[in-house]
Design a protein around this motif. Sequence first.
Motif, mmCIF file in Angstrom:
data_model
loop_
_atom_site.group_PDB
_atom_site.id
_atom_site.type_symbol
_atom_site.label_atom_id
_atom_site.label_comp_id
_atom_site.label_asym_id
_atom_site.label_seq_id
_atom_site.Cartn_x
_atom_site.Cartn_y
_atom_site.Cartn_z
ATOM 1 N N GLY A 19 0.801 -1.218 0.000
ATOM 2 C CA GLY A 19 0.000 0.000 0.000
ATOM 3 C C GLY A 19 0.831 1.263 0.000
ATOM 4 N N GLN A 20 2.108 1.206 0.371
ATOM 5 C CA GLN A 20 2.919 2.404 0.462
ATOM 6 C C GLN A 20 3.608 2.752 -0.851
ATOM 7 O OE1 GLN A 20 5.192 1.149 3.898
ATOM 8 N NE2 GLN A 20 4.159 2.640 5.171
ATOM 9 N N THR A 21 3.396 1.954 -1.909
ATOM 10 C CA THR A 21 3.959 2.296 -3.196
ATOM 11 C C THR A 21 3.081 3.317 -3.887
ATOM 12 O OG1 THR A 21 2.764 0.539 -4.357
ATOM 13 C CG2 THR A 21 4.886 -0.050 -3.390
ATOM 14 N N LYS A 22 3.683 4.132 -4.760
ATOM 15 C CA LYS A 22 2.948 5.195 -5.433
ATOM 16 C C LYS A 22 1.868 4.646 -6.343
ATOM 17 C CE LYS A 22 6.666 8.609 -5.329
ATOM 18 N NZ LYS A 22 7.550 9.487 -6.130
ATOM 19 N N GLU A 23 2.075 3.446 -6.906
ATOM 20 C CA GLU A 23 1.136 2.895 -7.859
ATOM 21 C C GLU A 23 -0.088 2.275 -7.189
ATOM 22 O OE1 GLU A 23 4.334 2.093 -7.684
ATOM 23 O OE2 GLU A 23 5.144 3.227 -9.374
ATOM 24 N N SER A 24 -0.030 2.061 -5.887
ATOM 25 C CA SER A 24 -1.109 1.351 -5.208
ATOM 26 C C SER A 24 -2.362 2.200 -5.090
ATOM 27 C CB SER A 24 -0.645 0.925 -3.811
ATOM 28 O OG SER A 24 -1.717 0.351 -3.100
ATOM 29 N N ALA A 25 -3.512 1.523 -5.215
ATOM 30 C CA ALA A 25 -4.793 2.200 -5.017
ATOM 31 C C ALA A 25 -5.156 2.263 -3.538
ATOM 32 C CB ALA A 25 -5.887 1.471 -5.790
ATOM 33 N N PHE A 26 -4.457 1.474 -2.695
ATOM 34 C CA PHE A 26 -4.750 1.456 -1.265
ATOM 35 C C PHE A 26 -4.218 2.721 -0.587
ATOM 36 C CE2 PHE A 26 -4.548 -3.121 -2.257
ATOM 37 C CZ PHE A 26 -5.820 -3.481 -1.861
ATOM 38 N N THR A 27 -5.053 3.367 0.223
ATOM 39 C CA THR A 27 -4.613 4.546 0.975
ATOM 40 C C THR A 27 -4.542 4.276 2.472
ATOM 41 O OG1 THR A 27 -6.909 5.328 0.916
ATOM 42 C CG2 THR A 27 -5.394 6.224 -0.720
ATOM 43 N N LYS A 28 -5.132 3.183 2.940
ATOM 44 C CA LYS A 28 -4.995 2.726 4.315
ATOM 45 C C LYS A 28 -5.158 1.211 4.311
ATOM 46 C CE LYS A 28 -7.505 6.761 6.176
ATOM 47 N NZ LYS A 28 -6.385 7.569 6.685
ATOM 48 N N VAL A 29 -4.368 0.522 5.121
ATOM 49 C CA VAL A 29 -4.519 -0.920 5.309
ATOM 50 C C VAL A 29 -4.137 -1.238 6.750
ATOM 51 C CG1 VAL A 29 -3.926 -3.242 4.540
ATOM 52 C CG2 VAL A 29 -3.860 -1.352 2.919
ATOM 53 N N TYR A 30 -5.029 -1.914 7.494
ATOM 54 C CA TYR A 30 -4.736 -2.160 8.906
ATOM 55 C C TYR A 30 -5.533 -3.357 9.426
ATOM 56 C CZ TYR A 30 -8.750 1.031 8.740
ATOM 57 O OH TYR A 30 -9.935 1.642 8.412
ATOM 58 N N GLY A 31 -5.010 -3.970 10.469
ATOM 59 C CA GLY A 31 -5.712 -5.025 11.174
ATOM 60 C C GLY A 31 -6.505 -4.444 12.334
ATOM 61 N N GLN A 32 -7.547 -5.184 12.758
ATOM 62 C CA GLN A 32 -8.412 -4.705 13.831
ATOM 63 C C GLN A 32 -8.722 -5.836 14.815
ATOM 64 O OE1 GLN A 32 -11.300 -1.424 11.970
ATOM 65 N NE2 GLN A 32 -11.565 -3.383 10.964
ATOM 66 N N LEU A 33 -8.691 -5.506 16.097
ATOM 67 C CA LEU A 33 -9.143 -6.396 17.160
ATOM 68 C C LEU A 33 -10.278 -5.683 17.883
ATOM 69 C CD1 LEU A 33 -5.722 -7.603 18.627
ATOM 70 C CD2 LEU A 33 -7.248 -8.871 17.105
ATOM 71 N N ALA A 34 -11.430 -6.354 18.032
ATOM 72 C CA ALA A 34 -12.602 -5.689 18.594
ATOM 73 C C ALA A 34 -13.290 -6.577 19.618
ATOM 74 C CB ALA A 34 -13.593 -5.319 17.484
ATOM 75 N N ALA A 35 -14.033 -5.927 20.516
ATOM 76 C CA ALA A 35 -14.853 -6.630 21.507
ATOM 77 C C ALA A 35 -16.104 -5.800 21.737
ATOM 78 C CB ALA A 35 -14.090 -6.825 22.812
ATOM 79 N N GLY A 36 -17.198 -6.487 22.063
ATOM 80 C CA GLY A 36 -18.440 -5.748 22.291
ATOM 81 C C GLY A 36 -19.556 -6.643 22.769
ATOM 82 N N GLY A 37 -20.774 -6.118 22.678
ATOM 83 C CA GLY A 37 -21.957 -6.844 23.120
ATOM 84 C C GLY A 37 -23.092 -6.675 22.132
ATOM 85 N N SER A 38 -24.143 -7.463 22.337
ATOM 86 C CA SER A 38 -25.283 -7.428 21.420
ATOM 87 C C SER A 38 -26.569 -7.695 22.190
ATOM 88 C CB SER A 38 -25.110 -8.465 20.308
ATOM 89 O OG SER A 38 -25.284 -9.781 20.826
ATOM 90 N N ASN A 39 -27.668 -7.668 21.458
ATOM 91 C CA ASN A 39 -28.951 -8.053 22.051
ATOM 92 C C ASN A 39 -28.884 -9.507 22.522
ATOM 93 O OD1 ASN A 39 -28.749 -9.024 19.418
ATOM 94 N ND2 ASN A 39 -30.913 -8.782 18.975
ATOM 95 N N HIS A 40 -29.870 -9.922 23.298
ATOM 96 C CA HIS A 40 -29.910 -11.273 23.884
ATOM 97 C C HIS A 40 -28.693 -11.520 24.780
ATOM 98 C CE1 HIS A 40 -33.336 -12.291 21.365
ATOM 99 N NE2 HIS A 40 -32.661 -11.938 20.295
ATOM 100 N N ASN A 41 -28.217 -10.461 25.482
ATOM 101 C CA ASN A 41 -27.092 -10.591 26.410
ATOM 102 C C ASN A 41 -25.856 -11.174 25.743
ATOM 103 O OD1 ASN A 41 -28.598 -9.665 28.716
ATOM 104 N ND2 ASN A 41 -29.617 -11.660 28.744
#
Length: 207
Positions: A19-41
């Motif tokens: 993604g850091q090359t000038k020819e790339s169409a990507f402007t951001k690339v990243y991994g994500q770790l998430a935690a949360g909750g939902s309905n039904h506890n």
Amino acid sequence: MKQIIIALLLFNFATVAFGQTKESAFTKVYGQLAAGGSNHNGLMGEMSIQAVIRDKWVSTFSYQNMEVDPKNLPQNYKRGYSLLFLYDAYPTTKMDVISLTGGRLFKMGRKTWATFEAGPSLVSGEKMTFSPQTVITDGFFYTSSNYAINKEAKTTTLGGTLKADFNWALLPYVGLGAGAFANFNAIQSPVGGQIKLMIGWLNTKKK
């Protein structure tokens, strides 16, 4: 699980370098770790890779692991317990969700942006049936539940995922985010929110 984490890290490393090359169409690339909750506890954890294309479009590959109360849990359900009030495990539906979503990115500042996505998902999970039964006390030491539980074989089905997130780059390679999600499928359809940690190429440099 270990293989999934290694694959995500390797993919993130490769796409950051690309993604850091000038020819790339990507402007951001990243991994994500998430935690949360939902309905039904519900409780959930997520690992994902997200790529931004030309500061306008976004695509995400994600894996979610969830535990929620069964949607058909009777309102008057009572767990069995011993004389010492050690209760039976509470019935939960466990699901694994793999999603590929795409959508639009809206820049809110050099270090902040919002994303809105939708896409298909593959959902694997358990189903349970509850049958009323007579409560039995065994010699004053154990009292049974008022429902018998039958776990069906784990099934896999197709679903649909919706996501909306707000993202903030704290540093060029570290950020935080928060958002809402929904998954619609035949097993159980969770709707909830999550917070996330982002690590990768966030591209916060001035143009």
